[in-house]
Structures are given as structure tokens and as C-alpha cells.
Design a protein around this motif. Structure first.
Motif, PDB file in Angstrom:
ATOM      1  N   LEU A   1       2.097   1.136   3.936  1.00 17.73           N
ATOM      2  CA  LEU A   1       0.802   0.787   4.537  1.00 17.73           C
ATOM      3  C   LEU A   1      -0.236   1.873   4.278  1.00 17.73           C
ATOM      4  O   LEU A   1      -1.379   1.578   3.877  1.00 17.73           O
ATOM      5  CB  LEU A   1       0.974   0.569   6.040  1.00 17.73           C
ATOM      6  CG  LEU A   1      -0.245   0.046   6.809  1.00 17.73           C
ATOM      7  CD1 LEU A   1      -0.698  -1.293   6.256  1.00 17.73           C
ATOM      8  CD2 LEU A   1       0.089  -0.070   8.288  1.00 17.73           C
ATOM      9  N   GLU A   2       0.138   3.130   4.453  1.00 16.52           N
ATOM     10  CA  GLU A   2      -0.785   4.234   4.183  1.00 16.52           C
ATOM     11  C   GLU A   2      -1.133   4.300   2.699  1.00 16.52           C
ATOM     12  O   GLU A   2      -2.277   4.592   2.317  1.00 16.52           O
ATOM     13  CB  GLU A   2      -0.158   5.547   4.638  1.00 16.52           C
ATOM     14  CG  GLU A   2      -0.021   5.661   6.163  1.00 16.52           C
ATOM     15  CD  GLU A   2       0.794   6.864   6.579  1.00 16.52           C
ATOM     16  OE1 GLU A   2       1.265   7.620   5.679  1.00 16.52           O
ATOM     17  OE2 GLU A   2       0.999   7.052   7.793  1.00 16.52           O
ATOM     18  N   HIS A   3      -0.154   4.010   1.850  1.00 21.18           N
ATOM     19  CA  HIS A   3      -0.360   4.058   0.403  1.00 21.18           C
ATOM     20  C   HIS A   3      -1.381   3.014  -0.049  1.00 21.18           C
ATOM     21  O   HIS A   3      -2.306   3.324  -0.822  1.00 21.18           O
ATOM     22  CB  HIS A   3       0.964   3.844  -0.315  1.00 21.18           C
ATOM     23  CG  HIS A   3       0.875   3.839  -1.806  1.00 21.18           C
ATOM     24  ND1 HIS A   3       0.897   4.987  -2.559  1.00 21.18           N
ATOM     25  CD2 HIS A   3       0.769   2.809  -2.698  1.00 21.18           C
ATOM     26  CE1 HIS A   3       0.803   4.683  -3.841  1.00 21.18           C
ATOM     27  NE2 HIS A   3       0.724   3.360  -3.934  1.00 21.18           N
ATOM     28  N   VAL A   4      -1.243   1.800   0.414  1.00 19.33           N
ATOM     29  CA  VAL A   4      -2.140   0.731  -0.055  1.00 19.33           C
ATOM     30  C   VAL A   4      -3.531   0.866   0.556  1.00 19.33           C
ATOM     31  O   VAL A   4      -4.519   0.404  -0.027  1.00 19.33           O
ATOM     32  CB  VAL A   4      -1.551  -0.661   0.236  1.00 19.33           C
ATOM     33  CG1 VAL A   4      -0.241  -0.842  -0.514  1.00 19.33           C
ATOM     34  CG2 VAL A   4      -1.358  -0.909   1.719  1.00 19.33           C
ATOM     35  N   ARG A   5      -3.611   1.508   1.708  1.00 18.27           N
ATOM     36  CA  ARG A   5      -4.929   1.751   2.315  1.00 18.27           C
ATOM     37  C   ARG A   5      -5.651   2.921   1.677  1.00 18.27           C
ATOM     38  O   ARG A   5      -6.836   3.117   1.869  1.00 18.27           O
ATOM     39  CB  ARG A   5      -4.769   1.999   3.814  1.00 18.27           C
ATOM     40  CG  ARG A   5      -4.494   0.735   4.632  1.00 18.27           C
ATOM     41  CD  ARG A   5      -4.253   1.081   6.075  1.00 18.27           C
ATOM     42  NE  ARG A   5      -4.234  -0.142   6.914  1.00 18.27           N
ATOM     43  CZ  ARG A   5      -3.930  -0.141   8.204  1.00 18.27           C
ATOM     44  NH1 ARG A   5      -3.599   1.017   8.799  1.00 18.27           N
ATOM     45  NH2 ARG A   5      -3.937  -1.264   8.900  1.00 18.27           N
ATOM     46  N   GLY A   6      -4.871   3.706   0.916  1.00 22.06           N
ATOM     47  CA  GLY A   6      -5.475   4.846   0.217  1.00 22.06           C
ATOM     48  C   GLY A   6      -5.721   6.018   1.133  1.00 22.06           C
ATOM     49  O   GLY A   6      -6.534   6.888   0.849  1.00 22.06           O
TER      50      GLY A   6
END
Length: 327
Positions: A322-327
């Protein structure tokens, strides 16, 4: 946004579904003996697939003896995942998420699941020891936010006491004891695959029949008497030659030996890194709690914090995705 994460092991595969707004929607552990059913891995994973915006994958199954090397195992597992899931993200041992085509070396995916657990704990608690006892192994991982206290590979972790190859269900009893007390004598046991820790804990009533999720050593039942019979066979005896009470005393002794093995490693890790609290998760967390008592370490049962306490790698991985795709 919905995230699906999988932790593909040699005996059990874990699945978790996280909704970015609602939190954990589902957490599940499914028994799948990859070491003998690898040809069915695709259909098995298809059965675990659910509609999701993003998929995260970690693994430990590459170590099972269906494969000649960890590299071969990772290559096989990722090839199947690429067929089943659209653009999955894989967790590396360095704590990074990457698509398959972005990786120059696939072995960095081997046995990385504990990294996700540590990331979750660092965010929630800052420092302590991850004490994750599953069906097969026990992770004892020191963590402190903004520091790297843990070793990297399974070999290094075994050397440092950060991995103990003992678990709630699948551990052969002969790996824990070579003698047991019986009728006032220290009695040798047979070095055969007659009984596993699931039999010990089924006999003692620590797990129920529904918790005995792996195969039995003899292919027979998972009721208490069947478990007692298998433990008795370690003495080359049948029930009747040894009484139920005697076998239960032996089971209690085996339990104590396993607890002591975990406590020894836990004390070693805690002493090196000056940590006094362990965060308990996994199916064997009640056994791990006894190890904390022996080692003089404060236990914190993660079942009081999250319903996914037996599936922490997938929970941590879901938040990482989730943190990865939100950048």
C-alpha cells in the motif's frame, strides 16, 4: 483500494486481503505440501486468488526438497505466480518491492517473509524482538527503528539464534529429545519419524483436531488416542506397554525441551541487542509465551492488537504494498 498478499511456504501458504479503508478483510492459512504437490501449485494459487488492485508475494517454499536449489525453487514459484496474478510485487530480503522483470537476481526473494513482519513491528512499536512461532520454524528477530539488527539469510540467522527450526506442528520429536524420563529412568527414544510436535500438543490438549493441519506421520487419525499412540511408538511400544499417563508425562517433558530451545535462542538475541520485550505471533504463540517466561523476557501477544496475529508476514507485506503504490 484492495491488496492481496501471499506467503508461499513449503507446507503452508498464507493469504491476507487488506482494504485501504476498512483494514483486514480476511486472513487465512492453507495447508499445501509443496514438496510433493508442486505440479498443482498453479491450481492451488488460483483457488486463493481474489479480485484485488495489487498483489504482493513473499515465499519460503523455495527451500523444500522438491527443488535442487533455492534458485530453482524461486524460479519455479515466481513463474507460477506470473501465470496466476497480474503484475505481482515481490518482497526481497533487503525489504524492497519489485516486479519480476526489475530483478537481476531472483535469489534475493528467498525466505524474505519475516522482513515484512519486522517492518510492521518497527512502525507499531519501534523496538523489540519478533517471536513468530509457526508450524515448522520460530523466528526470533531483533528490531529497532532506523537500525539493522537482524541477519540477512537463513544460514546467518541460524548461526545467531534468530531462526530456530522448531515449530508447533511439523517438528519431528526426535529432533528435540534423544531420551525421555520413564519409570524413574532416562530412556532412549527411536530415531524414527514416528511422532511430531502436533502429536505432543494434541495429546496435551494444547491444540484441537482442527488445529492439526498437517499430515500425520503414520497417515492415521488426529484424535488424542492416535496422537498418544504415535508418541508411544517413539519408545518402540504400544499403548498398553506404556500407560496413557506415562505418555502424557513424556509429552510434557518434550514440550519443556522445545520451550527451552526457544528460550535459549531468545535469551541470546535479547542479551546481544539489549532488548527486553518480545512480540508474539504465529500459531504457536502460547508456546512462545512460555519461552519468554523462561528467558525472563516480557511477552506482548499480538493477538490483542491484530486478528492477523498468525499471519504477520502477509499483514506487514500488505501495508508495504500500500505504501509502495501510494509512493
Amino acid at each position: 483500494m484492495k491488496i492481496l498478499t501471499l506467503d508461499i511456504g513449503g507446507a503452508n501458504t498464507k493469504r491476507l486481503v487488506l482494504d485501504s479503508t476498512l483494514g483486514v478483510l480476511e486472513s487465512r492459512i492453507a495447508y499445501f505440501p509443496l514438496w510433493k504437490e508442486k505440479a498443482k501449485l498453479k491450481s492451488f494459487l488460483e483457488g486463493l486468488a481474489v479480485p484485488a488492485d495489487h498483489v504482493g508475494i513473499t515465499m519460503t517454499g523455495e527451500l523444500c526438497d522438491a527443488f535442487g536449489s533455492k534458485r530453482e525453487g524461486v524460479e519455479y514459484i515466481t513463474s507460477v505466480c506470473e501465470e496466476v496474478f497480474e503484475d505481482p510485487l515481490y518482497l526481497t530480503i533487503d525489504g524492497k518491492l519489485a516486479r519480476l522483470e526489475e530483478l537481476s537476481e531472483l535469489v534475493v526473494l528467498a525466505a524474505a517473509n519475516w522482513v515484512a513482519s519486522v517492518r510492521y513491528l518497527e512502525r507499531e512499536f519501534r523496538e523489540g524482538i519478533l517471536l513468530d512461532m509457526g508450524s515448522t520454524t520460530t523466528d526470533i528477530i531483533p528490531f529497532r527503528k532506523d537500525e539493522v539488527l537482524h541477519k540477512r539469510t537463513d544460514l546467518e540467522r541460524l548461526q545467531e539464534g534468530q531462526l530456530v527450526y522448531t515449530g508447533l506442528l511439523r517438528t519431528p520429536v526426535g529432533s528435540l529429545v534423544d531420551r525421555v524420563p520413564l519409570r524413574g529412568r532416562s530412556t532412549r527414544v527411536a530415531a524414527e519419524h514416528f511422532a511430531i510436535t502436533a502429536d505432543v500438543y494434541r495429546a496435551l490438549g494444547i491444540i484441537g483436531e482442527e488445529d492439526y493441519t498437517c499430515e500425520t506421520p503414520d497417515g492415521r487419525g488426529k484424535d488424542k488416542r492416535a496422537a498418544l499412540t504415535r508418541v508411544a511408538r517413539l519408545l518402540c511400544a504400544d499403548l498398553g506397554e506404556v500407560s496413557e499417563g506415562e505418555v502424557l508425562e513424556i509429552c510434557a517433558y518434550i514440550n519443556d525441551r522445545q520451550v527451552q530451545a526457544i528460550a535459549d535462542a531468545l535469551g541470546e538475541v535479547a542479551g546481544v541487542h539489549r532488548l527486553g520485550r518480545a512480540f508474539l505471533c504465529g500459531t504457536g504463540r502460547r508456546i512462545a509465551a512460555k519461552a519468554c517466561t523462561k528467558a525472563g523476557i516480557e511477552p506482548f501477544d499480538l493477538s490483542t492488537r491484530t486478528e492477523a496475529y498468525a499471519n504477520l508476514p502477509c499483514l506487514g507485506l500488505a501495508w508495504m504494498v500500500l505504501e509502495h503504490v501510494r509512493g
